[in-house]
Design a protein around this motif. Structure first.
Motif, PDB file in Angstrom:
ATOM      1  N   PRO A 174      12.576  -9.194 -12.376  1.00 13.86           N
ATOM      2  CA  PRO A 174      12.411  -8.344 -11.191  1.00 13.86           C
ATOM      3  C   PRO A 174      11.597  -7.077 -11.483  1.00 13.86           C
ATOM      4  CG  PRO A 174      14.693  -9.042 -11.395  1.00 13.86           C
ATOM      5  CD  PRO A 174      13.996  -9.462 -12.643  1.00 13.86           C
ATOM      6  N   ALA A 175      11.733  -6.536 -12.687  1.00 13.90           N
ATOM      7  CA  ALA A 175      10.959  -5.344 -13.035  1.00 13.90           C
ATOM      8  C   ALA A 175       9.469  -5.669 -13.111  1.00 13.90           C
ATOM      9  CB  ALA A 175      11.457  -4.773 -14.358  1.00 13.90           C
ATOM     10  N   PHE A 176       9.120  -6.805 -13.713  1.00 10.29           N
ATOM     11  CA  PHE A 176       7.716  -7.223 -13.755  1.00 10.29           C
ATOM     12  C   PHE A 176       7.182  -7.482 -12.351  1.00 10.29           C
ATOM     13  CE2 PHE A 176       8.545  -8.782 -18.253  1.00 10.29           C
ATOM     14  CZ  PHE A 176       7.842  -7.754 -18.843  1.00 10.29           C
ATOM     15  N   GLU A 177       7.988  -8.168 -11.527  1.00 15.06           N
ATOM     16  CA  GLU A 177       7.557  -8.467 -10.160  1.00 15.06           C
ATOM     17  C   GLU A 177       7.333  -7.188  -9.356  1.00 15.06           C
ATOM     18  OE1 GLU A 177      10.654 -11.088  -8.841  1.00 15.06           O
ATOM     19  OE2 GLU A 177       9.583 -12.873  -9.527  1.00 15.06           O
ATOM     20  N   ALA A 178       8.216  -6.207  -9.517  1.00 15.59           N
ATOM     21  CA  ALA A 178       8.056  -4.934  -8.804  1.00 15.59           C
ATOM     22  C   ALA A 178       6.800  -4.208  -9.279  1.00 15.59           C
ATOM     23  CB  ALA A 178       9.298  -4.056  -9.001  1.00 15.59           C
ATOM     24  N   GLY A 179       6.560  -4.223 -10.572  1.00 13.52           N
ATOM     25  CA  GLY A 179       5.357  -3.575 -11.105  1.00 13.52           C
ATOM     26  C   GLY A 179       4.089  -4.242 -10.612  1.00 13.52           C
ATOM     27  N   ILE A 180       4.078  -5.566 -10.589  1.00  9.22           N
ATOM     28  CA  ILE A 180       2.907  -6.300 -10.103  1.00  9.22           C
ATOM     29  C   ILE A 180       2.707  -6.035  -8.617  1.00  9.22           C
ATOM     30  CG2 ILE A 180       2.013  -8.618  -9.642  1.00  9.22           C
ATOM     31  CD1 ILE A 180       3.329  -9.455 -12.338  1.00  9.22           C
ATOM     32  N   ALA A 181       3.782  -6.022  -7.832  1.00 13.20           N
ATOM     33  CA  ALA A 181       3.677  -5.760  -6.397  1.00 13.20           C
ATOM     34  C   ALA A 181       3.125  -4.361  -6.144  1.00 13.20           C
ATOM     35  CB  ALA A 181       5.044  -5.920  -5.729  1.00 13.20           C
ATOM     36  N   GLU A 182       3.557  -3.390  -6.936  1.00 19.14           N
ATOM     37  CA  GLU A 182       3.067  -2.025  -6.783  1.00 19.14           C
ATOM     38  C   GLU A 182       1.569  -1.946  -7.099  1.00 19.14           C
ATOM     39  OE1 GLU A 182       3.850   2.319  -8.806  1.00 19.14           O
ATOM     40  OE2 GLU A 182       5.516   0.916  -8.661  1.00 19.14           O
ATOM     41  N   LEU A 183       1.137  -2.623  -8.147  1.00 22.33           N
ATOM     42  CA  LEU A 183      -0.285  -2.626  -8.503  1.00 22.33           C
ATOM     43  C   LEU A 183      -1.122  -3.372  -7.465  1.00 22.33           C
ATOM     44  CD1 LEU A 183      -0.095  -3.120 -12.364  1.00 22.33           C
ATOM     45  CD2 LEU A 183      -0.652  -1.038 -11.110  1.00 22.33           C
ATOM     46  N   GLN A 184      -0.601  -4.456  -6.918  1.00 21.54           N
ATOM     47  CA  GLN A 184      -1.332  -5.195  -5.884  1.00 21.54           C
ATOM     48  C   GLN A 184      -1.491  -4.345  -4.627  1.00 21.54           C
ATOM     49  OE1 GLN A 184       0.996  -8.810  -5.654  1.00 21.54           O
ATOM     50  NE2 GLN A 184      -0.476  -9.923  -6.916  1.00 21.54           N
ATOM     51  N   GLN A 185      -0.480  -3.545  -4.328  1.00 19.92           N
ATOM     52  CA  GLN A 185      -0.570  -2.647  -3.171  1.00 19.92           C
ATOM     53  C   GLN A 185      -1.652  -1.599  -3.406  1.00 19.92           C
ATOM     54  OE1 GLN A 185       2.991  -0.418  -2.376  1.00 19.92           O
ATOM     55  NE2 GLN A 185       2.294   0.260  -0.361  1.00 19.92           N
ATOM     56  N   GLN A 186      -1.728  -1.048  -4.598  1.00 13.99           N
ATOM     57  CA  GLN A 186      -2.758  -0.058  -4.912  1.00 13.99           C
ATOM     58  C   GLN A 186      -4.148  -0.687  -4.867  1.00 13.99           C
ATOM     59  OE1 GLN A 186      -1.634   1.601  -8.702  1.00 13.99           O
ATOM     60  NE2 GLN A 186       0.169   2.620  -7.878  1.00 13.99           N
ATOM     61  N   ILE A 187      -4.292  -1.902  -5.386  1.00 10.62           N
ATOM     62  CA  ILE A 187      -5.579  -2.601  -5.342  1.00 10.62           C
ATOM     63  C   ILE A 187      -5.985  -2.866  -3.898  1.00 10.62           C
ATOM     64  CG2 ILE A 187      -6.735  -4.792  -5.882  1.00 10.62           C
ATOM     65  CD1 ILE A 187      -5.061  -4.787  -8.496  1.00 10.62           C
ATOM     66  N   SER A 188      -5.036  -3.259  -3.073  1.00 11.20           N
ATOM     67  CA  SER A 188      -5.318  -3.525  -1.667  1.00 11.20           C
ATOM     68  C   SER A 188      -5.792  -2.262  -0.953  1.00 11.20           C
ATOM     69  CB  SER A 188      -4.073  -4.086  -0.983  1.00 11.20           C
ATOM     70  OG  SER A 188      -4.302  -4.281   0.385  1.00 11.20           O
ATOM     71  N   LEU A 189      -5.179  -1.131  -1.258  1.00 11.56           N
ATOM     72  CA  LEU A 189      -5.609   0.136  -0.649  1.00 11.56           C
ATOM     73  C   LEU A 189      -7.045   0.467  -1.031  1.00 11.56           C
ATOM     74  CD1 LEU A 189      -2.410   2.356  -1.092  1.00 11.56           C
ATOM     75  CD2 LEU A 189      -3.353   1.462   1.042  1.00 11.56           C
ATOM     76  N   ILE A 190      -7.397   0.237  -2.271  1.00 12.84           N
ATOM     77  CA  ILE A 190      -8.758   0.517  -2.727  1.00 12.84           C
ATOM     78  C   ILE A 190      -9.740  -0.469  -2.102  1.00 12.84           C
ATOM     79  CG2 ILE A 190     -10.278   0.538  -4.739  1.00 12.84           C
ATOM     80  CD1 ILE A 190      -7.793   1.476  -6.357  1.00 12.84           C
ATOM     81  N   ALA A 191      -9.402  -1.745  -2.107  1.00 15.13           N
ATOM     82  CA  ALA A 191     -10.310  -2.769  -1.606  1.00 15.13           C
ATOM     83  C   ALA A 191     -10.539  -2.652  -0.105  1.00 15.13           C
ATOM     84  CB  ALA A 191      -9.765  -4.154  -1.940  1.00 15.13           C
ATOM     85  N   ASN A 192      -9.548  -2.205   0.638  1.00 15.30           N
ATOM     86  CA  ASN A 192      -9.653  -2.112   2.096  1.00 15.30           C
ATOM     87  C   ASN A 192     -10.024  -0.719   2.581  1.00 15.30           C
ATOM     88  OD1 ASN A 192      -8.953  -4.844   2.454  1.00 15.30           O
ATOM     89  ND2 ASN A 192      -6.798  -4.341   2.200  1.00 15.30           N
ATOM     90  N   ASN A 193     -10.405   0.166   1.687  1.00 17.40           N
ATOM     91  CA  ASN A 193     -10.790   1.529   2.043  1.00 17.40           C
ATOM     92  C   ASN A 193     -12.133   1.479   2.778  1.00 17.40           C
ATOM     93  OD1 ASN A 193     -11.338   4.225   2.256  1.00 17.40           O
ATOM     94  ND2 ASN A 193     -11.072   4.676   0.085  1.00 17.40           N
ATOM     95  N   LYS A 194     -12.180   2.014   3.991  1.00 13.07           N
ATOM     96  CA  LYS A 194     -13.384   1.972   4.813  1.00 13.07           C
ATOM     97  C   LYS A 194     -14.255   3.229   4.633  1.00 13.07           C
ATOM     98  CE  LYS A 194     -12.115  -1.878   6.658  1.00 13.07           C
ATOM     99  NZ  LYS A 194     -12.594  -3.098   6.077  1.00 13.07           N
ATOM    100  N   GLN A 195     -13.787   4.203   3.885  1.00  6.72           N
ATOM    101  CA  GLN A 195     -14.565   5.423   3.678  1.00  6.72           C
ATOM    102  C   GLN A 195     -15.768   5.150   2.798  1.00  6.72           C
ATOM    103  OE1 GLN A 195     -11.857   8.258   2.019  1.00  6.72           O
ATOM    104  NE2 GLN A 195     -10.909   8.742   3.994  1.00  6.72           N
ATOM    105  N   ALA A 196     -16.820   5.945   3.006  1.00  4.30           N
ATOM    106  CA  ALA A 196     -17.999   5.839   2.159  1.00  4.30           C
ATOM    107  C   ALA A 196     -17.629   6.293   0.751  1.00  4.30           C
ATOM    108  CB  ALA A 196     -19.125   6.690   2.720  1.00  4.30           C
ATOM    109  N   PRO A 197     -18.233   5.681  -0.270  1.00  7.31           N
ATOM    110  CA  PRO A 197     -17.909   6.095  -1.640  1.00  7.31           C
ATOM    111  C   PRO A 197     -18.385   7.524  -1.920  1.00  7.31           C
ATOM    112  CG  PRO A 197     -19.691   4.501  -1.636  1.00  7.31           C
ATOM    113  CD  PRO A 197     -19.204   4.603  -0.232  1.00  7.31           C
ATOM    114  N   TYR A 198     -17.666   8.195  -2.776  1.00  9.16           N
ATOM    115  CA  TYR A 198     -18.027   9.551  -3.172  1.00  9.16           C
ATOM    116  C   TYR A 198     -19.098   9.472  -4.248  1.00  9.16           C
ATOM    117  CZ  TYR A 198     -17.709  14.196  -5.214  1.00  9.16           C
ATOM    118  OH  TYR A 198     -18.008  15.428  -5.687  1.00  9.16           O
ATOM    119  N   ILE A 199     -20.200  10.149  -4.007  1.00  8.73           N
ATOM    120  CA  ILE A 199     -21.304  10.157  -4.972  1.00  8.73           C
ATOM    121  C   ILE A 199     -21.470  11.570  -5.489  1.00  8.73           C
ATOM    122  CG2 ILE A 199     -23.764   9.753  -5.301  1.00  8.73           C
ATOM    123  CD1 ILE A 199     -23.557   7.683  -3.013  1.00  8.73           C
ATOM    124  N   CYS A 200     -21.477  11.739  -6.788  1.00  7.46           N
ATOM    125  CA  CYS A 200     -21.589  13.059  -7.390  1.00  7.46           C
ATOM    126  C   CYS A 200     -22.938  13.678  -7.136  1.00  7.46           C
ATOM    127  CB  CYS A 200     -21.356  12.984  -8.912  1.00  7.46           C
ATOM    128  SG  CYS A 200     -19.720  12.403  -9.304  1.00  7.46           S
TER     129      CYS A 200
END
Length: 99
Positions: A73-99
């Motif tokens: 369950p600890a591994f599954e929770a960690g993987i679920a948390e990382l998948q949620q973070q990846i999903s937030l990044i992948a579905n971000n509609k904002q323009a990328p920040y360019i230095c």
């Protein structure tokens, strides 16, 4: 094979291949399970030592109280948390920040 006419043999092969091709293209029912979130996994395992605050000297899990069943369950929770973070990044509609 002497005396075996070629036309009936070819006809039989074509019929078999046609019927096989028809059976391959049948739509299949796919069951998609909704993955659990990390919070749901933690709520389902309230006694898991990995999900409790670490009240040890160096703030590490108390491995004396952990069983082998607590790891999955600890591994599954960690993987679920990382998948949620990846999903937030992948579905971000904002323009990328360019230095």
């Amino acid at each position: 094979m002497p005396g075996l006419p070629l036309k009936p043999l070819l006809s039989s092969i074509i019929i078999v291949l046609t019927l096989n091709a028809c059976s391959i293209n049948r739509p299949q029912t796919v069951i998609v399970e909704t993955p659990l979130t990390a919070e749901q996994i933690i709520q389902q395992n309230p006694d898991n030592p990995f999900f409790a605050p670490y009240n040890t000297v160096y703030q590490i899990p108390d491995f004396a109280n952990i069983t082998s069943e607590d790891y999955l369950p600890a591994f599954e929770a960690g993987i679920a948390e990382l998948q949620q973070q990846i999903s937030l990044i992948a579905n971000n509609k904002q323009a990328p920040y360019i230095c």
